[in-house]
Scaffold this active site. Structure first.
Site, mmCIF file in Angstrom:
data_model
loop_
_atom_site.group_PDB
_atom_site.id
_atom_site.type_symbol
_atom_site.label_atom_id
_atom_site.label_comp_id
_atom_site.label_asym_id
_atom_site.label_seq_id
_atom_site.Cartn_x
_atom_site.Cartn_y
_atom_site.Cartn_z
ATOM 1 N N ASP A 73 0.882 -1.046 0.264
ATOM 2 C CA ASP A 73 0.148 -0.061 -0.084
ATOM 3 C C ASP A 73 0.712 1.045 -0.397
ATOM 4 O O ASP A 73 2.030 0.850 0.612
ATOM 5 C CB ASP A 73 -1.187 0.723 0.923
ATOM 6 C CG ASP A 73 -2.291 1.181 0.422
ATOM 7 O OD1 ASP A 73 -3.160 -0.114 1.013
ATOM 8 O OD2 ASP A 73 -1.998 2.243 0.910
ATOM 9 N N ILE A 74 0.248 2.947 -0.275
ATOM 10 C CA ILE A 74 0.920 3.584 -0.370
ATOM 11 C C ILE A 74 0.890 4.389 1.012
ATOM 12 O O ILE A 74 2.297 5.060 1.265
ATOM 13 C CB ILE A 74 0.333 5.023 -0.997
ATOM 14 C CG1 ILE A 74 1.675 5.312 -1.851
ATOM 15 C CG2 ILE A 74 -0.766 5.233 -0.760
ATOM 16 C CD1 ILE A 74 0.688 6.892 -3.083
ATOM 17 N N ASN A 140 -4.702 -4.643 -6.566
ATOM 18 C CA ASN A 140 -6.891 -3.279 -6.591
ATOM 19 C C ASN A 140 -6.408 -2.303 -6.478
ATOM 20 O O ASN A 140 -7.806 -1.234 -6.091
ATOM 21 C CB ASN A 140 -7.249 -4.873 -5.053
ATOM 22 C CG ASN A 140 -8.438 -3.514 -4.576
ATOM 23 O OD1 ASN A 140 -9.462 -3.971 -4.345
ATOM 24 N ND2 ASN A 140 -6.903 -2.938 -3.493
ATOM 25 N N SER A 192 -14.144 -2.397 -12.067
ATOM 26 C CA SER A 192 -15.510 -1.646 -11.049
ATOM 27 C C SER A 192 -16.453 -1.874 -12.352
ATOM 28 O O SER A 192 -16.299 -2.528 -13.732
ATOM 29 C CB SER A 192 -15.293 -0.380 -11.386
ATOM 30 O OG SER A 192 -16.685 0.662 -10.708
ATOM 31 N N TYR A 205 -12.446 7.982 -14.133
ATOM 32 C CA TYR A 205 -12.269 7.123 -12.977
ATOM 33 C C TYR A 205 -12.957 5.763 -14.293
ATOM 34 O O TYR A 205 -12.480 4.662 -14.180
ATOM 35 C CB TYR A 205 -12.727 6.507 -12.415
ATOM 36 C CG TYR A 205 -13.246 5.744 -11.020
ATOM 37 C CD1 TYR A 205 -12.325 5.375 -10.435
ATOM 38 C CD2 TYR A 205 -14.696 5.040 -11.198
ATOM 39 C CE1 TYR A 205 -12.076 3.910 -9.920
ATOM 40 C CE2 TYR A 205 -14.597 3.909 -10.978
ATOM 41 C CZ TYR A 205 -13.750 3.556 -9.728
ATOM 42 O OH TYR A 205 -13.561 2.166 -9.052
HETATM 43 N N1 LIG Z 1 -15.724 1.394 -3.185
HETATM 44 C C1 LIG Z 1 -16.242 0.942 -3.917
HETATM 45 O O1 LIG Z 1 -17.432 1.874 -4.422
HETATM 46 C C2 LIG Z 1 -15.494 0.688 -5.132
HETATM 47 C C3 LIG Z 1 -16.767 0.259 -6.697
HETATM 48 C C4 LIG Z 1 -16.036 -0.486 -7.302
HETATM 49 C C5 LIG Z 1 -14.897 -0.564 -7.757
HETATM 50 N N2 LIG Z 1 -13.668 -0.120 -6.340
HETATM 51 C C6 LIG Z 1 -12.352 -0.760 -6.240
HETATM 52 O O2 LIG Z 1 -12.173 -1.342 -5.475
HETATM 53 C C7 LIG Z 1 -10.639 -0.952 -5.486
HETATM 54 C C8 LIG Z 1 -10.391 -0.366 -3.414
HETATM 55 O O3 LIG Z 1 -11.345 0.626 -3.353
HETATM 56 P P1 LIG Z 1 -11.655 1.348 -2.462
HETATM 57 O O4 LIG Z 1 -13.038 1.430 -1.859
HETATM 58 O O5 LIG Z 1 -11.727 -0.290 -1.304
HETATM 59 O O6 LIG Z 1 -10.688 2.035 -1.747
HETATM 60 P P2 LIG Z 1 -9.470 2.584 -0.533
HETATM 61 O O7 LIG Z 1 -9.883 3.759 -1.100
HETATM 62 O O8 LIG Z 1 -10.140 2.396 0.433
HETATM 63 O O9 LIG Z 1 -8.875 1.247 -1.340
HETATM 64 C C9 LIG Z 1 -7.101 1.831 -2.219
HETATM 65 C C10 LIG Z 1 -6.150 1.490 -1.486
HETATM 66 O O10 LIG Z 1 -5.394 0.988 -2.485
HETATM 67 C C11 LIG Z 1 -4.138 2.448 -1.369
HETATM 68 N N3 LIG Z 1 -3.995 3.322 -3.012
HETATM 69 C C12 LIG Z 1 -4.400 4.095 -3.567
HETATM 70 N N4 LIG Z 1 -3.319 4.672 -4.796
HETATM 71 C C13 LIG Z 1 -2.043 3.668 -4.345
HETATM 72 C C14 LIG Z 1 -1.136 3.885 -5.683
HETATM 73 N N5 LIG Z 1 -0.347 4.407 -6.106
HETATM 74 N N6 LIG Z 1 0.089 2.938 -4.555
HETATM 75 C C15 LIG Z 1 -0.557 1.859 -3.826
HETATM 76 N N7 LIG Z 1 -1.225 1.615 -2.676
HETATM 77 C C16 LIG Z 1 -1.975 2.896 -3.178
HETATM 78 C C17 LIG Z 1 -4.919 3.393 -0.964
HETATM 79 O O11 LIG Z 1 -3.579 3.148 0.062
HETATM 80 C C18 LIG Z 1 -6.278 2.417 -0.514
HETATM 81 O O12 LIG Z 1 -5.258 1.897 1.222
HETATM 82 C C19 LIG Z 1 -10.564 0.053 -6.319
HETATM 83 O O13 LIG Z 1 -10.037 -0.068 -7.940
HETATM 84 C C20 LIG Z 1 -11.761 0.436 -6.764
HETATM 85 O O14 LIG Z 1 -11.743 0.922 -7.588
HETATM 86 C C21 LIG Z 1 -14.225 0.165 -4.966
#
Ligand SMILES: NC(=O)c1ccc[n+]([C@@H]2O[C@H](COP(=O)([O-])OP(=O)(O)OC[C@H]3O[C@@H](n4cnc5c(N)ncnc54)[C@H](O)[C@@H]3O)[C@@H](O)[C@H]2O)c1
Length: 306
Positions: A73-74, A140, A192, A205
């Site tokens: 993670d970042i 992810n 997504s 996005y």
């Molecule tokens: N939450 C939703 O409604 C939803 C719906 C469809 C798809 N998604 C997808 O699910 C995945 C996770 O989303 P989420 O809702 O858990 O979001 P989130 O922001 O809670 O989790 C994303 C994680 O990625 C990390 N991150 C972001 N940029 C980064 C980088 N450049 N390098 C390394 N780490 C990085 C963040 O610190 C975070 O821990 C994503 O791919 C998102 O597009 C989410």
């Protein structure tokens, strides 16, 4: 390139194929072997963006099935300015690692930005040294941003494509070739449901995730004959730090559920629902599913053409 030391292939041959044969022969005797507990024992997984929410749920599901899980993670809330919400923290990352270890498997934390290919190569070396070569890759990490189409700045466009598409491509390009050399592995990307249609309010996005789907199908094409599968899950709205509050939450619940977007009577899924689907695609039970984008979308997907 495949070999029968591959735990995925071995389990598939011993379990899935036998179960299929047994079913054909009119007996269900082999079905008990399909139980997921311990199904991924001995395998090494890497989940990007695994410090919280969906990525953490994926890491935990893989751990519950017996895999050792490296979490990348970042881990810096302010690392990508201007996106309107904080990214995960180092504390989130450490907590995710502890929760995975509590499942009785090995885990490690890696702080890296998926936009940085050199950092990903260092991450690969670190995982190989501490846990072993990666069998299950779950790209992810992404940022979820929005902006009216005609008001979006160039920077807003570029950062979404850079993290979500370029970062996912970097991850696959660094971690998949060693799987192909070893003749086994799974890549399961988080895409997504918006990568199935257009949207006026978050084109950056949407376009990044349509790109991810093309990337997954291309990775699947490149890796299939080497015994490596590449798939994606396409979730509808999922609970996250970006949840609306108060009246806005009520409006979102109304707008998303019961045919508004999702066909089913639910607005936001829980992250674990996505973890379940990813864990299945990573398992021996999905040995011959590749190039597939699997909707976990509470029926939002009934409006897609195919
Ligand atoms: N939450 C939703 O409604 C939803 C719906 C469809 C798809 N998604 C997808 O699910 C995945 C996770 O989303 P989420 O809702 O858990 O979001 P989130 O922001 O809670 O989790 C994303 C994680 O990625 C990390 N991150 C972001 N940029 C980064 C980088 N450049 N390098 C390394 N780490 C990085 C963040 O610190 C975070 O821990 C994503 O791919 C998102 O597009 C989410």
């Amino acid at each position: 390139m495949t070999d029968d030391t591959d735990p995925t292939r071995r389990a598939m041959l011993a379990g899935g194929a036998l179960a299929a044969a047994a079913t054909t022969l009119g007996t269900t005797a082999a079905r008990a072997q399909d139980a997921p507990a311990g199904e991924l024992a001995g395998q090494i997984a890497l989940v990007t963006g695994g410090a919280r929410a969906i990525g953490r749920a994926i890491a935990l599901e893989l751990a519950r099935m017996g895999a050792d899980v490296a979490i990348l993670d970042i881990a810096d809330p302010e690392a990508i300015p201007g996106i309107g919400y904080p990214l995960a923290s180092r504390a989130d990352l450490d907590e995710a690692v502890e929760l995975v270890r509590a499942e009785g498997v090995r885990s490690m934390a890696i702080v890296a930005d998926i936009r940085d290919e050199a950092a990903l190569r260092e991450a690969r070396a670190a995982v190989e040294a501490e846990l072993g070569p990666v069998d299950i890759l779950c790209p992810n990490a992404a940022i979820v941003t929005s902006a009216a189409f005609d008001e979006m700045t160039g920077d807003e466009w570029r950062v979404a494509i850079d993290v979500n598409l370029n970062g996912t491509a970097n991850t696959i390009r660094v971690f998949m070739p060693p799987m192909m050399e070893r003749g086994r592995g799974r890549v399961v990307v988080t895409s997504s449901s918006v990568a199935r249609h257009g949207s006026a309010g978050n084109a950056q996005y949407v376009a990044s995730k349509w790109g991810v789907n093309g990337l997954v199908k291309s990775a699947a094409a490149a890796a299939a004959s080497a015994g490596v599968t590449a798939t994606a899950v396409a979730p509808t709205a999922v609970e996250s730090v970006r949840m609306p509050e108060g009246d806005a939450l009520e409006q979102a619940n109304e707008a998303l559920s019961n045919g508004g977007y999702n066909a089913m009577d639910i607005a936001f899924l829980e992250p674990v629902e996505i973890g379940h689907a990813v864990a299945f695609l990573a398992s021996p039970r999905a040995a011959f599913i590749t190039g597939e984008i699997v909707d976990v979308a509470a029926g939002a997907n009934i409006r897609w053409t195919a």
